[in-house]
Design an enzyme around this catalytic site. Structure first.
Site, PDB file in Angstrom:
ATOM      1  N   LEU A  48       0.853  -1.182   0.000  1.00 28.31           N
ATOM      2  CA  LEU A  48       0.000   0.000   0.000  1.00 28.31           C
ATOM      3  C   LEU A  48       0.890   1.233   0.000  1.00 28.31           C
ATOM      4  O   LEU A  48       1.947   1.247   0.639  1.00 28.31           O
ATOM      5  CB  LEU A  48      -0.893   0.023   1.247  1.00 28.31           C
ATOM      6  CG  LEU A  48      -2.102  -0.919   1.263  1.00 28.31           C
ATOM      7  CD1 LEU A  48      -2.691  -0.989   2.662  1.00 28.31           C
ATOM      8  CD2 LEU A  48      -3.155  -0.471   0.268  1.00 28.31           C
ATOM      9  N   ASP A  49       0.468   2.282  -0.700  1.00 28.78           N
ATOM     10  CA  ASP A  49       1.214   3.540  -0.676  1.00 28.78           C
ATOM     11  C   ASP A  49       1.301   4.066   0.754  1.00 28.78           C
ATOM     12  O   ASP A  49       0.406   3.805   1.567  1.00 28.78           O
ATOM     13  CB  ASP A  49       0.515   4.592  -1.541  1.00 28.78           C
ATOM     14  CG  ASP A  49       0.515   4.240  -3.022  1.00 28.78           C
ATOM     15  OD1 ASP A  49       1.428   3.504  -3.448  1.00 28.78           O
ATOM     16  OD2 ASP A  49      -0.393   4.708  -3.741  1.00 28.78           O
ATOM     17  N   PRO A  50       2.351   4.826   1.080  1.00 24.60           N
ATOM     18  CA  PRO A  50       2.442   5.430   2.419  1.00 24.60           C
ATOM     19  C   PRO A  50       1.188   6.217   2.800  1.00 24.60           C
ATOM     20  O   PRO A  50       0.762   6.191   3.957  1.00 24.60           O
ATOM     21  CB  PRO A  50       3.673   6.331   2.313  1.00 24.60           C
ATOM     22  CG  PRO A  50       4.542   5.642   1.309  1.00 24.60           C
ATOM     23  CD  PRO A  50       3.572   5.071   0.295  1.00 24.60           C
TER      24      PRO A  50
END
Length: 317
Positions: A48-50
Site C-alpha cells: 500500500l502507498d504510504p
C-alpha cells in the site's frame, strides 16, 4: 477449513491482517511484524502507498509459500479525491502541477464512471515501485526523468459513487490485482476536465478477508507482549493472533487424500483421484485421527489426475 497451525513447532506460521496506518511504508511494517514474531520468513501480499491505510495481509513462516494467491486476489478500496488539482504523484503527497475550475454535474459523473467498469487499460504512475532496468520508477521520477510505460490490463468489478460535490468525490472500488487507484482518480479527473488527486485511500478487503480480523500495529505489539509473559503457553497465544495458512487459498476446493497418496505427493508424484475432479487448483488435506490437516496446493491437470504444486514442510503438518 483444514487446520494448519502447528502449535508444537518452534516456528510461527500463519497470516496476520495488519491494519496499516497512514504515513508508514508497507515494507517498514513488514519488517516490524517480522521482528515482533521473531520469524525468519515474512512477506506482504501487495504494498500500500504510504498515504494509504487499511488491510495489509502479512504471511509468516510457511505461509509465505502461498502469498502469491493473495497477491493475485482482487481488492476493495474506498478513496476520496480532491477535484480541481492535479499532482505529479496523483495523490496529496505530490506537487500540484495544474489547477482548473470544477464544473460538473451528476449526469457527467455517472457517464464517466461507466467507462471504468470491466476490463480497462491503465498506464502505471511514474511514482510507483515498478522496476525499470533494476530501479524503481519513483527513483527516476524524483530526478525528473520520465520513463515510457506500457498500458496494463486490469479489471474493475464495481465502482460506486459514495459522495461528491464541486470540491471532492468519494468512491468505493472493487478491482483486480495490479490496479492503481491513483491512476483511476487521475484519469477520472482528466475526463471531468478539472483534474483530481487522491487525498485518502483505504483498503477494505483482500480476497475474502474481512476487516473484522484486522489488527493495528499498536494492538499487535500489546498482544505479543502479553503472550510472551504466558510461558509455557507463549506459542499457543501467538498463534491465536494468526489466521491459518490455508485461509490464503480458502477459495480453492479441498480434497482429502489417502495416506498412500499423501506419501506419493510428497515425493512430487502425480496421483489418481476421483474422476469428478476435472480441473483447477485444490487444497490438499490429509486425516490424522479425527482432524483434517492442510498440507499443500495441487492442480487437477486432467480429469482424475492430481499434480502437487506447493507443499508445507512435513514437520509443520
Amino acid at each position: 477449513m483444514c487446520f494448519s497451525l502447528n502449535i508444537n513447532s518452534h516456528n510461527i506460521n500463519g497470516i496476520i491482517l495488519l491494519d496499516k496506518q497512514e504515513g508508514l511504508s508497507s515494507n517498514y511494517l513488514l519488517h516490524k511484524v517480522k521482528r515482533l514474531f521473531r520469524v525468519q520468513k515474512a512477506g506482504h501480499t501487495g504494498a500500500l502507498d504510504p498515504l494509504a491505510s487499511g488491510m495489509l495481509p502479512i504471511c509468516l513462516g510457511e505461509a509465505t509459500k502461498f502469498s502469491k494467491y493473495l497477491l493475485d486476489a482482487d481488492k476493495r478500496y474506498i478513496v476520496s479525491a480532491k477535484l480541481g488539482e492535479k499532482t505529479n504523484t496523483y495523490d496529496a503527497t505530490g506537487i500540484i502541477i495544474n489547477t482548473r475550475p470544477v464544473t460538473i454535474n451528476q449526469a457527467m459523473i455517472e457517464h464517466i464512471m461507466e467507462q471504468f467498469y470491466g476490463d480497462i487499460y491503465q498506464i502505471p504512475p511514474m511514482f510507483s515501485s515498478i522496476k525499470y532496468q533494476g530501479r524503481a520508477l519513483y527513483k527516476y521520477a524524483r530526478k525528473g526523468i520520465n520513463i515510457p510505460r506500457s498500458a496494463r490490463l486490469v479489471h474493475i468489478y464495481n465502482l460506486q459513487i459514495l459522495d461528491w460535490d464541486n470540491t471532492h468525490i468519494e468512491l468505493q472500488i472493487h478491482c483486480s490485482k495490479g490496479t492503481y487507484i491513483r491512476t483511476i482518480i487521475d484519469d477520472i479527473g482528466e475526463l471531468l476536465g478539472c483534474g483530481a488527486h487522491v487525498t485518502m485511500l483505504r483498503r477494505l478487503a483482500v480476497a475474502h478477508y474481512h476487516t473484522a480480523r484486522m489488527i493495528t500495529l499498536e494492538s499487535l505489539q500489546t498482544a505479543i507482549t502479553l503472550a510472551l509473559r504466558q510461558t509455557p503457553n507463549t506459542l499457543v497465544q501467538l498463534n491465536k493472533l494468526l489466521l491459518p495458512i490455508d485461509s490464503a487459498v480458502a477459495n480453492f476446493p479441498a480434497i482429502k487424500l489417502s495416506k498412500d497418496s499423501v506419501a506419493r505427493v510428497r515425493k512430487g508424484q502425480m496421483v489418481a483421484v476421483d474422476q469428478c475432479w476435472q480441473s483447477g487448483l485444490v487444497r490438499m488435506c490429509e486425516n490424522k485421527g479425527e482432524t483434517t490437516y492442510f498440507f499443500g496446493i495441487g492442480e487437477i491437470t486432467q480429469p482424475g489426475v492430481l499434480k502437487p504444486k506447493r507443499l508445507l514442510a512435513e514437520k509443520y503438518v
